[in-house]
Design a protein around this motif. Structure first.
Motif, PDB file in Angstrom:
ATOM      1  N   LEU A  30       0.810  -1.217   0.000  1.00 37.52           N
ATOM      2  CA  LEU A  30       0.000   0.000   0.000  1.00 37.52           C
ATOM      3  C   LEU A  30       0.843   1.268   0.000  1.00 37.52           C
ATOM      4  N   SER A  31       2.158   1.132  -0.183  1.00 37.35           N
ATOM      5  CA  SER A  31       3.015   2.317  -0.150  1.00 37.35           C
ATOM      6  C   SER A  31       2.661   3.346  -1.226  1.00 37.35           C
ATOM      7  N   PRO A  32       2.285   2.942  -2.470  1.00 36.95           N
ATOM      8  CA  PRO A  32       1.871   3.966  -3.443  1.00 36.95           C
ATOM      9  C   PRO A  32       0.651   4.749  -2.970  1.00 36.95           C
ATOM     10  N   LEU A  33      -0.249   4.066  -2.291  1.00 38.70           N
ATOM     11  CA  LEU A  33      -1.436   4.728  -1.761  1.00 38.70           C
ATOM     12  C   LEU A  33      -1.052   5.721  -0.671  1.00 38.70           C
ATOM     13  N   MET A  34      -0.118   5.324   0.180  1.00 39.29           N
ATOM     14  CA  MET A  34       0.340   6.218   1.243  1.00 39.29           C
ATOM     15  C   MET A  34       1.013   7.468   0.665  1.00 39.29           C
ATOM     16  N   GLU A  35       1.773   7.277  -0.396  1.00 43.78           N
ATOM     17  CA  GLU A  35       2.448   8.413  -1.034  1.00 43.78           C
ATOM     18  C   GLU A  35       1.436   9.402  -1.597  1.00 43.78           C
ATOM     19  N   ILE A  36       0.385   8.865  -2.208  1.00 43.92           N
ATOM     20  CA  ILE A  36      -0.653   9.736  -2.766  1.00 43.92           C
ATOM     21  C   ILE A  36      -1.335  10.523  -1.655  1.00 43.92           C
ATOM     22  N   LEU A  37      -1.609   9.860  -0.545  1.00 43.15           N
ATOM     23  CA  LEU A  37      -2.246  10.536   0.580  1.00 43.15           C
ATOM     24  C   LEU A  37      -1.365  11.652   1.126  1.00 43.15           C
ATOM     25  N   CYS A  38      -0.101  11.328   1.306  1.00 44.34           N
ATOM     26  CA  CYS A  38       0.827  12.325   1.866  1.00 44.34           C
ATOM     27  C   CYS A  38       1.030  13.502   0.915  1.00 44.34           C
ATOM     28  N   ALA A  39       1.016  13.215  -0.374  1.00 36.84           N
ATOM     29  CA  ALA A  39       1.237  14.272  -1.370  1.00 36.84           C
ATOM     30  C   ALA A  39       0.003  15.140  -1.580  1.00 36.84           C
ATOM     31  N   ASP A  40      -1.126  14.681  -1.070  1.00 36.30           N
ATOM     32  CA  ASP A  40      -2.370  15.402  -1.341  1.00 36.30           C
ATOM     33  C   ASP A  40      -3.064  15.825  -0.042  1.00 36.30           C
ATOM     34  N   LEU A  41      -2.300  16.157   0.955  1.00 35.34           N
ATOM     35  CA  LEU A  41      -2.876  16.569   2.230  1.00 35.34           C
ATOM     36  C   LEU A  41      -3.642  17.880   2.130  1.00 35.34           C
ATOM     37  N   ALA A  42      -3.457  18.589   1.028  1.00 38.22           N
ATOM     38  CA  ALA A  42      -4.198  19.842   0.837  1.00 38.22           C
ATOM     39  C   ALA A  42      -5.701  19.600   0.807  1.00 38.22           C
ATOM     40  N   THR A  43      -6.111  18.376   0.503  1.00 38.72           N
ATOM     41  CA  THR A  43      -7.556  18.069   0.478  1.00 38.72           C
ATOM     42  C   THR A  43      -8.184  18.264   1.849  1.00 38.72           C
ATOM     43  N   LEU A  44      -7.375  18.212   2.898  1.00 35.86           N
ATOM     44  CA  LEU A  44      -7.911  18.377   4.248  1.00 35.86           C
ATOM     45  C   LEU A  44      -8.377  19.803   4.511  1.00 35.86           C
TER      46      LEU A  44
END
Length: 336
Positions: A30-44
């Protein structure tokens, strides 16, 4: 039943080494998924879609149906409660033993509940029938043709068919098209189970648009958060990279069942990756604590399922080595 589910790792503060309590088993990277989440924290910093229409469209496209025939929710559990709310104060039939949230949702919304053991026992005057398929906790699958036949024979009833574990059985389950053609079936699915991401809480329902619109009317805005929507769209787009070893897990579940049966434990027949067991003596809660203290093994005490008792427990197949470990430890406990 907020605290009555399995996979209660939170109770054991990092002591769990082998989790047989959860029915989810998929060794995904799930590391690619984690990277996407971390890179897109602006959604918060922004509100998510008021209704998760992008995920609904993705699921609709995959199944060749209309987005209006899909409802994405905060886990399949939210769908259960929304359906129960839509049918408030009606008569529901629940095939047991099964997932407790059906009866909890029905009771919360004033349903009269009839518990049945088979589809042949459905009361003539009930309006909603709840069935888990594959069934939690037994692992059994009701034949697809039989389900469609019973639904066709009872056009006045709504059949809620929960297929959260459909990716864990080699047997055929209902398709989206089956549900739409039937007209009186609401099919529940779970991306949580499919992609082994229970913390995300992404579930969905599929039914004809007229029926589903009645359920959608009770949805709250922003029920599915922005990170979950982002992850769901990513996982659906890359679903071919996430394959569950369905046959391998089922084979291991059958091996565990054979070994435990030989040790004097009753094991229900299973069509997927988990099994329901009945101890010849002692309590499941005692076995659970023994396994946790000796090996950090967590199992599911199944005593709070309707129709079961203190001798029942459930476990799901893990790696062959882990499965060998739990078999040996349970045998030691039984004979001690």
């Amino acid at each position: 039943m907020i605290y009555g589910h399995g996979d209660d790792l939170w109770r054991y503060a990092g002591k769990v080494k082998h989790n047989f309590s959860t029915n989810i088993r998929a060794s995904f990277d799930l590391s690619p998924l984690m990277e996407i989440l971390c890179a897109d924290l602006a959604t918060l910093a922004s509100y998510p879609e008021p209704e998760p229409v992008s995920v609904e469209k993705a699921i609709a496209d995959i199944n060749g149906i209309s987005p209006e025939e899909v409802m994405v929710t905060n886990g399949a559990t939210e769908s259960i409660y929304l359906i129960a709310r839509t049918g408030a104060k009606c008569h529901s039939a629940i095939a047991i033993p099964t997932f407790r949230e059906y009866q909890d949702a029905c009771r919360m919304n004033g349903h009269r509940i009839s518990f049945v053991n088979t589809l042949a026992e459905i009361p003539a005057d009930c309006q909603i029938v709840w069935l888990c398929n594959p069934n939690n906790p037994t692992g059994t699958v009701t034949d697809r043709q039989r389900l469609l036949r019973v639904a066709a024979q009872n056009p006045d009833k709504i059949f809620v068919i929960d297929q959260a574990y459909s990716d864990y059985t080699p047997l055929q389950t209902l398709s989206a098209r089956d549900a739409l053609n039937a007209g009186n079936i609401i099919l529940l699915g779970s991306l949580t189970k499919r992609f082994a991401v229970p913390g995300l809480r992404i579930g969905y329902s599929i039914a004809n648009a007229s029926l589903l619109s009645r359920v959608k009317a009770w949805r709250m805005p922003w029920a599915v958060n922005a990170p979950a929507i982002k992850c769901a769209n990513y996982l659906l787009e890359h679903r071919e990279s996430y394959k569950i070893d369905t046959l391998g897990l089922h084979t291991e579940a059958l091996r565990i069942a054979r070994e435990l049966t030989a040790a004097g434990i009753k094991v229900w027949p299973t069509d997927c990756n988990f099994i329901l067991c009945e101890l010849p003596h002692g309590k499941a809660s005692e076995l659970k604590e023994y396994l946790m203290e000796t090996e950090g093994i967590l199992i599911r005490d199944a005593s709070n399922f309707e129709g079961l008792g203190e001798v029942h427990f459930r476990l799901a197949a893990q790696s062959p080595a882990e499965n060998g470990l739990i078999i040996n430890r349970i045998k030691q406990w039984i004979t001690s």
